[in-house]
Design a protein around this motif. Structure first.
Motif, PDB file in Angstrom:
ATOM      1  N   ILE A   6      11.354 -28.382   6.086  1.00  0.00           N
ATOM      2  CA  ILE A   6      11.256 -27.634   7.582  1.00  0.00           C
ATOM      3  C   ILE A   6      10.408 -26.187   7.353  1.00  0.00           C
ATOM      4  N   LEU A   7      10.771 -25.614   6.448  1.00  0.00           N
ATOM      5  CA  LEU A   7      10.421 -24.166   6.504  1.00  0.00           C
ATOM      6  C   LEU A   7       8.942 -24.317   5.767  1.00  0.00           C
ATOM      7  N   ILE A   9       6.640 -26.611   6.364  1.00  0.00           N
ATOM      8  CA  ILE A   9       5.626 -27.171   7.412  1.00  0.00           C
ATOM      9  C   ILE A   9       5.775 -26.121   8.661  1.00  0.00           C
ATOM     10  N   ALA A  10       6.858 -25.755   8.904  1.00  0.00           N
ATOM     11  CA  ALA A  10       7.024 -24.712  10.256  1.00  0.00           C
ATOM     12  C   ALA A  10       6.323 -23.428   9.932  1.00  0.00           C
ATOM     13  N   VAL A  13       2.416 -23.899   9.962  1.00  0.00           N
ATOM     14  CA  VAL A  13       2.028 -24.284  11.559  1.00  0.00           C
ATOM     15  C   VAL A  13       2.012 -22.853  11.994  1.00  0.00           C
ATOM     16  N   ALA A  14       3.025 -22.002  11.999  1.00  0.00           N
ATOM     17  CA  ALA A  14       3.321 -20.817  12.882  1.00  0.00           C
ATOM     18  C   ALA A  14       2.412 -19.918  12.371  1.00  0.00           C
ATOM     19  N   LEU A  26      11.686 -16.879  11.005  1.00  0.00           N
ATOM     20  CA  LEU A  26      11.524 -18.287  10.945  1.00  0.00           C
ATOM     21  C   LEU A  26      12.761 -18.777   9.799  1.00  0.00           C
ATOM     22  N   SER A  27      12.553 -18.180   8.679  1.00  0.00           N
ATOM     23  CA  SER A  27      13.363 -18.581   7.614  1.00  0.00           C
ATOM     24  C   SER A  27      14.981 -18.167   7.920  1.00  0.00           C
ATOM     25  N   ALA A  30      16.184 -20.891  10.167  1.00  0.00           N
ATOM     26  CA  ALA A  30      16.326 -22.179   9.532  1.00  0.00           C
ATOM     27  C   ALA A  30      17.483 -21.968   8.541  1.00  0.00           C
TER      28      ALA A  30
END
Length: 124
Positions: A6-7, A9-10, A13-14, A26-27, A30
């Motif tokens: 998840i980290l 890919i996200a 993209v971000a 983000l981290s 998550a």
């Protein structure tokens, strides 16, 4: 493994649309949502963000940014080695992601206490 993916890919993209520091919140989020233990959250954050930054920096190094990275590496004590700068970039990104995921996991553990396990045996 799920937190790592998840980290990875996200964050990839971000960072196409937002500044570099978006990996920290983000981290953190998550890690708070999916981190089981502090160590697991740190390693997932470090690997997810670090590998994402490593891939992007290596791609840029191979496709035209070698001259710029050589000049930046001359400013730092890297002897002008552009690939050393790529590795340093990945480590710095990994540390940012790992510490943020660890902080998120620790915050969740502080605010939501772990459930108490009741033993099957009854004291007589």
């Amino acid at each position: 493994m799920r937190l790592f993916l998840i980290l990875l890919i996200a964050a990839a993209v971000a960072q196409l649309f937002l500044p570099w520091w978006v990996v920290a919140p983000l981290s953190f989020v998550a890690g708070a949502a999916l981190g089981r233990t502090g160590g697991q959250a740190f390693l997932a954050g470090f690997a997810g963000i670090g590998m994402g930054w490593l891939g992007l920096a290596a791609w840029q190094q191979l496709h035209g940014a070698a001259r710029l990275s050589h000049r930046v590496a001359q400013l730092l004590p890297l002897g002008g080695a552009g690939w050393a700068l790529v590795v340093v970039t990945a480590v710095v990104g990994g540390l940012v992601g790992g510490v943020a995921a660890l902080a998120g996991c620790w915050l969740r553990q502080a605010l939501v206490p772990a459930p108490v396990e009741v033993s099957d045996t009854v004291a007589s």
